[in-house]
Design an enzyme around this catalytic site. Structure first.
Site, PDB file in Angstrom:
ATOM      1  N   LYS A 260     -80.242 -89.310 -39.924  1.00 40.76           N
ATOM      2  CA  LYS A 260     -79.209 -90.322 -40.101  1.00 40.76           C
ATOM      3  C   LYS A 260     -78.579 -90.242 -41.493  1.00 40.76           C
ATOM      4  CE  LYS A 260     -81.387 -93.319 -36.707  1.00 40.76           C
ATOM      5  NZ  LYS A 260     -82.377 -94.383 -36.458  1.00 40.76           N
TER       6      LYS A 260
ATOM      7  N   GLN B 207     -85.779 -98.815 -39.574  1.00 39.91           N
ATOM      8  CA  GLN B 207     -86.262 -97.828 -38.623  1.00 39.91           C
ATOM      9  C   GLN B 207     -87.440 -98.418 -37.841  1.00 39.91           C
ATOM     10  OE1 GLN B 207     -84.932 -94.732 -37.943  1.00 39.91           O
ATOM     11  NE2 GLN B 207     -86.380 -94.748 -36.239  1.00 39.91           N
TER      12      GLN B 207
ATOM     13  N   ASP C 138     -77.019-102.111 -36.775  1.00 41.73           N
ATOM     14  CA  ASP C 138     -77.834-101.572 -35.680  1.00 41.73           C
ATOM     15  C   ASP C 138     -77.881-102.548 -34.500  1.00 41.73           C
ATOM     16  OD1 ASP C 138     -79.343 -99.529 -34.560  1.00 41.73           O
ATOM     17  OD2 ASP C 138     -81.240-100.277 -35.353  1.00 41.73           O
TER      18      ASP C 138
END
Length: 293
Positions: free
Chosen positions: A58, A102, A125
């Protein structure tokens, strides 16, 4: 790949490259107009090799798109309170426009409490309850990235959803549940299936669109697919295996996503596009970079 394949592959990798290129152009424009470079902060708890690989990937994609990245690595023993404090500090930092935690985090951490420490305007996200609620009611906000990527793929291949029966296999709060709500917003009739669903195959054989998001390798086989259905495999299991038995499903599906190269690249593309959009909102730049999810 089966020699009898009839399904057309849905090229998530190619579409993702176009989305990222567009995000890069808008990021450059934001920087030109405001002097600010869009910035994504990525938080990783522990040193799980797979998670570390995802984070590096990413960050590399950010660099190629002209997006700054800030990595925050925390020890595996980090407590919920410490993680919440870190995410809260990033939420208050004006130089950070988007935050990615994450996941999954360690079992000793309250993941939901951690997600909720992310400010809604930086939840690129799409993992907070605020984002889920806004998405469900059709209000402005950030979409969960994998569901958003799935919708972009369906749009790219002009899949008609109104009046169609969509079956979502999986009910996670950041994949199964939100993709069902997005499909419902497009006037699909949505059925959620999960580990307690009786006779999953019978339900699947009625589906015009199947979204597999349960994390069980090759759970869905060709005989479970209605001829001509669209199959979206959002599962990713060891060995580059999805939740759908690809070869047998290809013999019945009209469209299908490969694993890898289907949903995965779209997830990262939407994340970057939404980071740039967050920067636009926070800096007041006039360019519109919203991911069309």
């Amino acid at each position: 790949m089966s020699s009898t394949q009839t399904a057309q592959l849905m090229d998530g990798a190619g579409l993702a490259r176009r989305i990222v290129a567009e995000a890069a152009r808008h990021a450059s424009e934001i920087t030109r107009r405001t002097g600010v470079t869009p910035c994504l902060a990525t938080v990783l708890v522990g040193e799980d090799p797979a998670s570390a690989t995802y984070v590096r990937m990413k960050r590399a994609r950010c660099a190629r798109a002209g997006i700054a990245s800030r990595f925050v690595g925390l020890p595996a023993a980090t407590t919920t309170a410490e993680l919440v404090d870190t995410l809260g500090s990033l939420s208050q930092d004006p130089d950070v426009h988007g935050i990615l935690l994450q996941h999954p985090v360690g079992a000793h951490i309250d993941e939901r409490a951690a997600f909720e420490a992310i400010a809604p305007e930086k939840d690129v996200d799409g993992v907070t309850m605020n984002s889920f609620g806004a998405m469900s009611f059709g209000l402005p906000g950030f979409t969960s990235c994998t569901p958003g990527g799935i919708m972009r793929l369906l749009d790219e291949y002009r899949v008609e959803l109104a009046g169609r029966h969509a079956v979502v296999v999986g009910r996670s709060p950041i994949l199964g549940k939100p993709v069902g709500m997005l499909l419902l917003a497009r006037d699909a009739t949505v059925t959620y299936c999960h580990s307690r669903t009786a006779d999953l195959g019978a339900v699947l054989r009625e589906a015009d669109v199947v979204v597999a998001a349960v994390g069980r390798p090759r759970l869905i086989r060709g005989e479970d697919i209605k001829p001509g259905a669209v199959v979206i495999d959002a599962g990713y299991n060891p060995g580059n295996v999805g939740d759908v038995d690809f070869d047998s499903a290809c013999e019945r599906a009209r469209l299908i996503t490969p694993v890898p190269g289907g949903v995965g690249p779209m997830t990262i593309a939407v994340l970057l596009a939404q980071t740039v959009d967050a920067a636009r909102q926070q800096t007041g730049a006039t360019t519109d970079v919203r991911a069309e999810c």
